[in-house]
Motif scaffolding. Structure first.
Motif, mmCIF file in Angstrom:
data_model
loop_
_atom_site.group_PDB
_atom_site.id
_atom_site.type_symbol
_atom_site.label_atom_id
_atom_site.label_comp_id
_atom_site.label_asym_id
_atom_site.label_seq_id
_atom_site.Cartn_x
_atom_site.Cartn_y
_atom_site.Cartn_z
ATOM 1 N N ARG A 1 36.763 47.466 42.431
ATOM 2 C CA ARG A 1 35.571 48.219 41.994
ATOM 3 C C ARG A 1 35.546 49.575 42.704
ATOM 4 O O ARG A 1 36.532 50.296 42.644
ATOM 5 C CB ARG A 1 34.303 47.386 42.242
ATOM 6 N N CYS B 1 28.335 43.400 56.088
ATOM 7 C CA CYS B 1 29.266 42.894 55.060
ATOM 8 C C CYS B 1 30.329 43.935 54.755
ATOM 9 O O CYS B 1 30.133 45.110 55.003
ATOM 10 C CB CYS B 1 28.514 42.702 53.744
ATOM 11 N N GLY B 2 31.415 43.485 54.134
ATOM 12 C CA GLY B 2 32.408 44.387 53.533
ATOM 13 C C GLY B 2 32.855 45.506 54.447
ATOM 14 O O GLY B 2 33.120 46.635 53.991
ATOM 15 N N ASP C 1 35.283 33.685 55.140
ATOM 16 C CA ASP C 1 34.676 35.007 55.037
ATOM 17 C C ASP C 1 33.729 35.324 56.193
ATOM 18 O O ASP C 1 32.515 35.189 56.089
ATOM 19 C CB ASP C 1 33.964 35.165 53.689
ATOM 20 N N GLY D 1 36.519 39.067 42.775
ATOM 21 C CA GLY D 1 37.974 38.986 42.918
ATOM 22 C C GLY D 1 38.402 39.618 44.226
ATOM 23 O O GLY D 1 37.598 40.270 44.906
ATOM 24 N N GLY E 1 35.545 50.071 45.947
ATOM 25 C CA GLY E 1 36.010 49.971 47.335
ATOM 26 C C GLY E 1 37.382 50.584 47.546
ATOM 27 O O GLY E 1 38.123 50.828 46.585
ATOM 28 N N TYR F 1 37.873 36.006 40.928
ATOM 29 C CA TYR F 1 36.768 35.061 41.070
ATOM 30 C C TYR F 1 35.463 35.759 40.742
ATOM 31 O O TYR F 1 35.420 36.989 40.583
ATOM 32 C CB TYR F 1 36.720 34.406 42.454
ATOM 33 N N ARG G 1 40.532 48.565 51.819
ATOM 34 C CA ARG G 1 40.951 48.535 53.217
ATOM 35 C C ARG G 1 39.901 47.881 54.117
ATOM 36 O O ARG G 1 38.764 47.664 53.714
ATOM 37 C CB ARG G 1 41.228 49.965 53.709
ATOM 38 N N ASP H 1 30.846 32.904 46.158
ATOM 39 C CA ASP H 1 32.255 33.303 46.294
ATOM 40 C C ASP H 1 32.737 33.109 47.730
ATOM 41 O O ASP H 1 33.933 33.188 47.995
ATOM 42 C CB ASP H 1 32.460 34.763 45.876
ATOM 43 N N GLY I 1 39.258 42.147 46.201
ATOM 44 C CA GLY I 1 39.226 43.609 46.094
ATOM 45 C C GLY I 1 39.973 44.291 47.219
ATOM 46 O O GLY I 1 40.261 45.495 47.160
HETATM 47 P P1 AMP Z 1 32.661 40.049 50.885
HETATM 48 O O1 AMP Z 1 31.323 40.633 51.178
HETATM 49 O O2 AMP Z 1 33.686 40.347 51.940
HETATM 50 O O3 AMP Z 1 32.595 38.606 50.526
HETATM 51 O O4 AMP Z 1 33.210 40.814 49.600
HETATM 52 C C1 AMP Z 1 32.578 40.776 48.344
HETATM 53 C C2 AMP Z 1 33.460 41.430 47.310
HETATM 54 O O5 AMP Z 1 33.649 42.822 47.632
HETATM 55 C C3 AMP Z 1 34.860 40.848 47.201
HETATM 56 O O6 AMP Z 1 35.230 40.887 45.849
HETATM 57 C C4 AMP Z 1 35.688 41.783 48.032
HETATM 58 O O7 AMP Z 1 37.043 41.777 47.661
HETATM 59 C C5 AMP Z 1 35.035 43.120 47.728
HETATM 60 N N1 AMP Z 1 35.235 44.118 48.782
HETATM 61 C C6 AMP Z 1 34.708 44.107 50.043
HETATM 62 N N2 AMP Z 1 35.123 45.191 50.745
HETATM 63 C C7 AMP Z 1 35.954 45.891 49.926
HETATM 64 C C8 AMP Z 1 36.704 47.101 50.051
HETATM 65 N N3 AMP Z 1 36.706 47.812 51.170
HETATM 66 N N4 AMP Z 1 37.433 47.497 48.986
HETATM 67 C C9 AMP Z 1 37.453 46.788 47.842
HETATM 68 N N5 AMP Z 1 36.763 45.657 47.652
HETATM 69 C C10 AMP Z 1 36.014 45.200 48.663
#
Ligand code: AMP
Ligand code: MG
Length: 484
Positions: free
Chosen positions: A121, A482-483, A261, A89, A123, A77, A126, A251, A91
Motif C-alpha cells: 500500500r 505499530c508499523g 507480531d 498481506g 508503506g 491476507y 522497510r 491478521d 507489505g
Molecule cells: P502490522 O501493524 O505490523 O500488523 O501491519 C499491518 C499491515 O501493514 C501489514 O499488512 C503490514 O505488512 C503492513 N505494513 C506495516 N508497516 C509497513 C511498511 N513500512 N511498509 C509496507 N507495509 C507495511
C-alpha cells in the motif's frame, strides 16, 4: 548464488494457488551488517553458520544473497484491524522458505523489513533497527517464559536510512514461525468466495498444524475447537506474565496458537487491568483485561470463514459454529482459574479460590503494586523494594492464603516448586528494553546482550537480577507504536 549452509527447504506454501501470494524477492540493501544472530536457535534448527564470515552472513540475513532451495514469496491476507475489515498481506515481509529440521519440524523463515511487495500500500516496505531489535528481545523473552511465540533468528542493519518521524537506521529481522497462517489468511481466502479454494486451504492448514484431524469427517468444526483451545492457552499465558499484545487484529492471530507480531506490545508493571501501551489504541480495545474477550471476537471471525465448510445449510452451519464459540467463556474461566491457582501454589480447587485470587488482584490494583514482583514476594524471593507488602490488608490476605495453602496435602516445598514454574522472577521491563535499544542504536550491543542473557532464564535466580526486576522508572506513560 549457491549457498549450502544446511538450510533444508521444502516450500509447501509456494505450491498453493498463486492467488494466495506474490512471488517476489527481497529488495537488495546497500550496506548490510549483521548485528545479532541467535546461536541457540541456530542449533535448534540444525543450522551451522560458524564457518561463514561476517560479510557473507550480513548478505544472507538481508536477502542480498538467497540460500539455495529458497522460494521467496509475500503472503496475502486480510484482517479486522480495530474491528474494520481490510485487505492486507505481507507489505514489508518476505517468506524465504520453510526449513525442515532433523527431527522433521517445519519452520517458516521470514525476513521482516525486506522491501516493498504487492501488499505494501503506501508503506516503504522497510523496518527500523529499534523495533526489529525490540521484536527480537520480546519474542525470545516470551519463548523462555514458556509462552508460545514466533522466534527471532537474526537482526541485520541495511545501511539505509528510513524515514519515520525522524530518519532512522533500517534493519531486517529474520523471524522463525511454525507458520504465518493467520485468522486473516482464512479471511482472505474466504472473501474470495470460492469454496474449493477454502477447502484446499483448510486441508493445508490442518495437515500442517493439526495432522491428527486429517481424517476427520468434520474438519472445519474440529479445527475451530482446537483453535479455541490453543488461543485460550495463549491468552491465559499472556495474562499469567502480564503481557499486553497491543494490536490483536485478526491478521495478528495465528492458526498455530503462537504469539505473533511484536509491534506495540509491552509488559505491565503495576497491576491495572485497563493498561494500554499502544499509542493508537485510544479506546482501550486491546487493554490487558480485554484480551480474552478480543480473543473470542477474533475466533468468531475465524468461525465465519469456515461456515461454507461446516454444513451445506447455512443456518445449520451458523448454529453449530455458535455452539462451539459459546464454549469460550467457560473454558477460559476454568483455564484462567487453574493458572492463577498455580501462581499461588494452590493444590486442587476450593469454592473460595475465586475470592482469594480476585482479592489479591484488587489489592494490587488499588495500591498500585507491581504484578510480577508481588508473586516474587509470595515465593520469598528477594526483590529491591518490598515495603508495600507490610500493608495491613495485604497481610490479612496473606493469612487467608496460608490457610488455603494447607489444603490437599500441600507443603512449602511443593507449593514453592509449583509457583516457581508459573511466576517469572524477571520480565522484559520497559525501561530496560529502552536502555538496551538506545545503546544498540549507538553500536553498543552490551546492554542488549546482557538483557537477553537474563531473559533466557526467567524462572531462575541469577547474579545481578535485582536491577532487572525494578518496575519501569520512565517518567511519562510508556507508549508503543505499530508499523514502525
Ligand atoms: P502490522 O501493524 O505490523 O500488523 O501491519 C499491518 C499491515 O501493514 C501489514 O499488512 C503490514 O505488512 C503492513 N505494513 C506495516 N508497516 C509497513 C511498511 N513500512 N511498509 C509496507 N507495509 C507495511
Ligand atoms: Mg501484522
Amino acid at each position: 548464488m549457491r549457498n549450502n549452509i544446511n538450510w533444508n527447504f521444502d516450500n509447501s506454501y509456494s505450491r498453493l494457488s498463486d492467488a494466495f501470494k506474490e512471488h517476489i524477492k527481497p529488495v537488495a540493501v546497500k550496506n548490510p551488517e549483521l548485528v545479532l544472530l541467535n546461536e541457540d536457535l541456530c542449533k535448534e534448527l540444525n543450522l551451522d553458520f560458524t564457518k561463514i564470515n561476517k560479510d557473507k552472513l550480513s548478505d544472507l540475513f538481508t536477502g542480498n544473497i538467497l540460500p539455495e532451495g529458497s522460494n521467496t514469496i509475500a503472503q496475502a491476507y486480510a484482517g479486522h484491524q480495530f474491528g474494520h475489515f481490510t485487505m492486507l498481506g505481507d507489505g514489508r515481509a518476505v517468506l524465504i522458505g520453510e526449513h525442515i529440521t532433523n527431527d522433521n519440524k517445519r519452520y517458516d523463515i521470514q525476513f521482516k523489513g525486506s522491501g516493498k511487495t504487492a501488499f505494501s500500500r503506501n508503506g516503504d516496505g522497510r523496518a527500523a533497527l529499534g523495533p526489529m531489535l525490540r521484536e527480537y528481545i520480546i519474542s525470545e523473552a516470551m519463548y523462555y517464559l514458556n509462552v508460545p511465540s514466533t522466534r527471532s533468528l537474526a537482526v541485520a542493519k541495511t545501511g539505509e536510512t528510513i524515514i519515520r518521524d525522524a530518519p532512522l537506521q533500517g534493519a531486517i529481522l529474520t523471524r522463525v514461525a511454525s507458520s504465518h497462517i493467520r485468522v486473516g489468511t482464512f479471511q482472505y481466502v474466504a472473501a474470495r468466495n470460492k469454496d474449493d479454494e477454502l477447502e484446499i486451504f483448510l486441508d493445508y492448514a490442518i495437515k500442517r498444524h493439526y495432522p491428527e484431524l486429517v481424517n476427520s469427517k468434520k474438519k472445519a468444526l474440529d479445527l475451530l475447537n482446537i483453535l479455541i483451545d490453543k488461543q485460550i492457552n495463549l491468552v491465559v499465558n499472556w495474562m499469567r506474565v502480564g503481557f499486553i499484545h497491543g494490536v490483536m487484529n485478526t491478521d495478528n492471530m495465528t492458526i498455530s496458537g503462537d504469539t505473533i507480531d511484536y509491534g506495540p506490545c509491552a509488559f505491565m508493571d503495576t497491576y491495572d487491568p485497563e493498561t494500554v501501551f499502544s499509542s493508537i489504541d485510544k479506546t482501550g480495545r486491546y487493554a490487558y483485561c480485554n484480551q480474552p474477550a478480543i480473543t473470542k471476537w477474533n475466533l468468531s471471525r475465524f468461525a465465519e470463514c469456515l461456515i461454507p465448510l461446516i454444513h451445506k445449510d447455512k443456518d445449520q452451519a451458523i448454529k453449530r459454529a455458535k455452539e462451539i464459540i459459546n464454549t469460550f467463556e467457560k473454558k477460559y474461566e476454568e483455564r484462567w482459574m487453574n493458572m492463577m491457582r498455580k501462581k499461588l501454589g494452590l493444590q486442587g480447587s476450593d469454592d473460595k479460590d475465586k475470592f482469594l485470587i480476585v482479592d489479591l488482584l484488587t489489592w494490587m490494583h488499588q495500591n498500585k503494586v507491581d504484578y510480577t514482583n508481588t508473586f516474587c514476594h509470595l515465593m520469598d524471593e528477594k526483590i529491591k523494594d518490598d515495603k508495600i507488602y507490610d500493608n495491613e490488608d495485604f497481610q490479612s490476605w496473606k493469612k487467608r492464603w496460608k490457610i488455603r495453602l494447607k489444603i490437599n496435602n500441600n507443603s512449602p516445598d511443593k507449593y514453592k516448586k509449583l509457583m516457581k514454574t508459573f511466576n517469572p522472577l524477571v520480565i522484559p521491563r520497559n525501561h530496560k528494553v529502552e536502555e538496551a535499544l538506545e545503546a544498540a542504536k549507538k553500536d553498543n550491543m552490551k546492554p542488549l546482550t546482557h538483557l537477553l542473557k537474563i531473559l533466557k532464564s526467567p524462572y531462575t535466580q541469577q547474579n545481578g537480577i535485582l536491577n532487572y526486576q525494578i518496575p519501569s522508572n520512565l517518567d511519562e506513560k510508556y507508549q508503543t507504536f505499530c508499523g514502525t
